[in-house]
Scaffold this active site. Sequence first.
Site, PDB file in Angstrom:
ATOM      1  N   ASP A 159       7.785 -28.745  77.686  1.00 22.30           N
ATOM      2  CA  ASP A 159       6.322 -28.485  77.154  1.00 22.30           C
ATOM      3  C   ASP A 159       4.884 -28.815  77.836  1.00 22.30           C
ATOM      4  OD1 ASP A 159       5.889 -27.902  74.709  1.00 22.30           O
ATOM      5  OD2 ASP A 159       6.397 -29.598  73.887  1.00 22.30           O
ATOM      6  N   SER A 161       4.934 -32.819  79.658  1.00 20.52           N
ATOM      7  CA  SER A 161       3.455 -32.156  79.240  1.00 20.52           C
ATOM      8  C   SER A 161       2.486 -33.119  79.636  1.00 20.52           C
ATOM      9  CB  SER A 161       3.418 -33.533  78.222  1.00 20.52           C
ATOM     10  OG  SER A 161       1.654 -33.612  78.093  1.00 20.52           O
ATOM     11  N   HIS A 167       6.665 -32.228  70.409  1.00 26.66           N
ATOM     12  CA  HIS A 167       5.971 -32.499  71.528  1.00 26.66           C
ATOM     13  C   HIS A 167       6.835 -33.708  71.830  1.00 26.66           C
ATOM     14  CE1 HIS A 167       3.757 -32.711  75.444  1.00 26.66           C
ATOM     15  NE2 HIS A 167       2.805 -33.050  74.573  1.00 26.66           N
TER      16      HIS A 167
END
Length: 393
Positions: free
Chosen positions: A262, A239, A317
């Site tokens: 991600d 992330s 996620h």
Amino acid sequence: PDPVPLPRLGRGSMGGMQSLALPLGKGPHHVGCADVMVGHTQQGLFLRLFYPCLPQAGAERPLWIPRYEYCGGLADFAHCSRRWCAPLLSVAIGSCKVPVSWNGPFKPCSSGYPLIVFSHGLGAFRTLYSSVCSELASWGFAVAALEHRDHSASVTYFCTVEAGREEWIPYQRVPQGQKEFYFRNKQVHQRAEECVRALRLFEDISSGKSVPNVLHQDFDLSMLKDSIDLTKVAVMGHSFGGVTAVLALVKEPGFRCAVALDAWMFPLENTLYPEVPKPVLFINTEKFQTPESVAKMKRLSSRNSQTKIITVLGSVHQSQTDFTFLTGKLVSRIFGARGTLDPYKGLDITSRATLAFLQRHLNLEEEFDQWDKLLEGIGDSVVPEAPFCRSNL
């Protein structure tokens, strides 16, 4: 908006006890881990190191949530009242342990283990990726999972020179009236600098410098002196940590490639895209990315044929964090942690694709190329490129 939308807790959602079912690494090595803090100011470094270790009967296992303060930090990040949510989290997950040997005896390696510097996501901290870090360590890597001090961790701390005094650094939201891009861009630069400092730390240890671990644990850093191969270093993250890893490639030639789980591409300024010199493996989940973010990844892959983008189907996620391994409704309700894909299978795909990519770009002489097809998005639950789905960002 924060990149991790967190649902509110409804009533009656306590639903049974939480337990954490983190898998043991599948590789040939036992895994040890130790916390390392260097320096007495915010400019120092804090990380949890996962490494191949010698098996030890009755080895202690470290706590997954290292201290109660982190429960308060998670509550703040999740917009829950610290007063009731922190004790609840502490009861629910405070006793969960990670299946590795705490401060276990380092397994010497004459050729040196390759090094991965790992960067956590927004609102996370050094222990929340223990599943992927220990999996990679079990295949013969030293993995340094940083805890960032840019106010993006749900909470962190450093130890001042005064004996026993700790200074805590809270999570910080984007200040009102400030553009989110500028706030996050400043953070991503600080995070990438911390990744570079982590590499410098291992260079110092390898050159024989004495580097004291402020936490005075039973883990002497000088043991690593001849056991890390500094010609084989990668940077990885999830992330906010994924885009941190991409930026670290720009800042530090010592990083030979990056793996971005991600990645939240938003904080990176456009002028930097032409500067990314090395290959990146983007492993996306099905439910997070925006067309803008994917377009940025494609800009990198159009410049470098070795940069790969794959998507893991049935994943969300949080599937790339340890939260996906929590059983019980409470935490998955707070953190939206489960996709439809079995978490153990998701971890297999992520780690195998990572290993195949690292073998290729760190010139490893292992058999990780058996998983090369994953890099082309070929395999069960994997597709090449990135589907444009409606993101919940």
